[in-house]
Design a protein around this motif. Structure first.
Motif, mmCIF file in Angstrom:
data_model
loop_
_atom_site.group_PDB
_atom_site.id
_atom_site.type_symbol
_atom_site.label_atom_id
_atom_site.label_comp_id
_atom_site.label_asym_id
_atom_site.label_seq_id
_atom_site.Cartn_x
_atom_site.Cartn_y
_atom_site.Cartn_z
ATOM 1 N N ASN A 14 0.832 -1.212 0.000
ATOM 2 C CA ASN A 14 0.000 0.000 0.000
ATOM 3 C C ASN A 14 0.862 1.256 0.000
ATOM 4 N N ARG A 30 -2.846 -4.505 -7.387
ATOM 5 C CA ARG A 30 -3.539 -4.318 -6.101
ATOM 6 C C ARG A 30 -4.453 -3.094 -6.160
ATOM 7 N N ALA A 76 -7.566 -3.966 -8.111
ATOM 8 C CA ALA A 76 -8.451 -4.840 -7.327
ATOM 9 C C ALA A 76 -9.182 -4.057 -6.252
ATOM 10 N N GLN A 77 -8.482 -3.122 -5.606
ATOM 11 C CA GLN A 77 -9.098 -2.348 -4.531
ATOM 12 C C GLN A 77 -10.054 -1.286 -5.050
ATOM 13 N N SER A 78 -9.813 -0.754 -6.234
ATOM 14 C CA SER A 78 -10.671 0.310 -6.741
ATOM 15 C C SER A 78 -11.730 -0.256 -7.679
ATOM 16 N N GLY A 98 -12.151 -3.368 -8.962
ATOM 17 C CA GLY A 98 -12.688 -4.660 -8.545
ATOM 18 C C GLY A 98 -13.700 -4.528 -7.425
ATOM 19 N N ASP A 99 -13.354 -3.728 -6.441
ATOM 20 C CA ASP A 99 -14.259 -3.505 -5.313
ATOM 21 C C ASP A 99 -15.531 -2.799 -5.771
ATOM 22 N N ARG A 100 -15.388 -1.814 -6.641
ATOM 23 C CA ARG A 100 -16.549 -1.055 -7.119
ATOM 24 C C ARG A 100 -17.507 -1.965 -7.883
ATOM 25 N N GLU A 119 -17.811 -5.198 -7.634
ATOM 26 C CA GLU A 119 -18.396 -6.145 -6.681
ATOM 27 C C GLU A 119 -19.570 -5.516 -5.926
ATOM 28 N N ARG A 120 -19.427 -4.243 -5.561
ATOM 29 C CA ARG A 120 -20.500 -3.577 -4.809
ATOM 30 C C ARG A 120 -21.673 -3.180 -5.679
ATOM 31 N N GLU A 138 -19.649 7.609 -7.642
ATOM 32 C CA GLU A 138 -18.502 7.373 -6.766
ATOM 33 C C GLU A 138 -17.215 7.938 -7.372
#
Length: 194
Positions: free
Chosen positions: A14, A61, A64-66, A68-70, A72-73, A89
């Motif tokens: 990170n 990473r 996946a965090q930005s 990918g997470d978006r 998924e939600r 967002e």
């Protein structure tokens, strides 16, 4: 016997993301990375390989965090609502980005992709994934009647991808709510046409 790692990989990764994201790939030195990650240069190389390998791992990473997470939600939402939530967002994050770092993926697409074939391919692959998310939404919205059929789902997905890229670049120089939502209003009008 190999020595166990004396750092938390997620924490140092990170830190690398933040370093690359704020400076860009070219302007980030191994010394910058080692300092921000709290490691020696030798430890960095032993753990992650060279700067290029660390950047790739950091970018993966970040995606996946930005993105990918978006996805998924939002993918479980009704399709037209998922598109709106995705962009809302993006605008909210852009307006809150006081350092105007923008999107690490888009920054990399502009900085690195034209000059590095392998990174260019990796970045293009993520952009295809984003386009595929928009395509799934457009097709589902056309099926349920919430998105116009006046344009093909493929063209609408490409329009949404280009809108996303434009918003992310524009927000770095003019992070203004009226401007960014002004870019989206005609897109929504096109999606919502009867």
């Amino acid at each position: 016997m190999a020595r166990p790692r004396e750092f938390d990989e997620i924490t140092v990764l990170n830190a690398a993301i933040q370093c690359f994201w704020s400076r860009g790939y070219e302007a980030t030195s191994v010394r910058d990375l080692a300092e921000s990650m709290g490691m020696t240069g030798a430890s960095l190389y032993n753990a992650f390989g060279d700067k290029r390998a660390l950047f790739r791992k950091s970018l993966d990473r970040y995606v996946a965090q930005s993105f990918g997470d978006r996805v998924e939600r939002f993918e479980h939402l009704p399709p037209r609502q998922a598109i709106a939530a995705f962009f809302d967002e993006i605008v909210t994050r852009s307006l809150g980005d006081k350092k105007r770092k923008g999107c690490m993926l888009i920054n990399s697409a502009i900085e690195i992709a034209p000059h590095d074939r392998r990174f260019g391919r990796a970045i293009a692959d993520v952009l295809v994934e984003i386009e595929q998310f928009f395509l799934r939404c457009a097709r589902a919205g056309q099926r349920d009647g919430t998105i116009t059929e006046a344009q093909s789902a493929e063209d609408l997905a490409r329009l949404l991808l280009s809108t996303l890229l434009g918003l992310r670049v524009l927000a770095r120089s003019r992070p203004e709510s009226d401007l960014l939502y002004g870019v989206l209003r005609p897109v929504w009008a096109l999606l919502d046409q009867p």
